[in-house]
Design an enzyme around this catalytic site. Sequence first.
Site: not given
Ligand code: 15L
Length: 272
Positions: A112, A138, A176
Amino acid sequence: MSGPVLVTGAAGLIGTWLRGGLPERGWAVRCLDVVPVTDVRPGEEHLVADVTDPAAMLDATEGAAAVVHMGGISGESTWPAINRVNIDGTYNVLEAARRAGVARVVLASSNHATGYTPRPGSGLLTEADAPPRPDTYYGVSKVTMEALGSLYVDRYGMDVVCLRIGSALPEPTSTRHLSTWLSPADTVSLVDAALKAPSPGFSVVWGVSANTRNWWDLTAARALGYEPEDDAEVYAEAVVEVHGEPDLTDPVHGRVGGEYTTDAFDAENFQA
Ligand code: 15L
């Protein structure tokens, strides 16, 4: 390196996998979390502390061989919460390591940090193909984490390996995930490689399994010594039967950050 590896977020999902797998690879584990670990295992050290507390982090880091920082908020939240726990928390972890003379830190970054990057139509994205393009607060905290890591390498000569983790899950549950899955066993292999790689300096690598449908290039992670063994394709038939093949015109599938890039993750949907 002598001494235990300090694992933050030790009571969480990834922390629990690491507590299971790192000892088999020769690492003693010092567990740290804001909540107690309930299934204490032989040989583990345990600390209940908060990454937002600099003094506690310094105490926790003294005598460690390395730090694996998995603690923090693991998805989108309010800016104050992300800022306090993920950004200040990462600063505290790195600063404690520096002060305690612990030269190596492995950081849990995330896909992310680059979430608005379009999914490639063909071929693989290297880390260099995906500069910061966060999809959420985040994601901003993960970009900042990588920037702090870079600073501590250049200024203080530490080794900091940032793992841009895809989807760390027991098994894939969406289409995904067929591209983004990082299995429990491969999570342990990746962290072990990041701990053992000779003099990595500052390194940012994708954290995914050897998925047939990967869109991230594992060359840099493999260069650290990572040898992934799992492939989400084993689950593809069952997942596609439920969800269908991914529609690349849907942002959830057209951008690497998936649903985090949609309106559902607008700030007003997250309350303090
Ligand atoms: C992340 O960084 C998160 O911690 C996790 O909860 C998921 O959302 C994951 O990425 C993802 O992209 O599947």
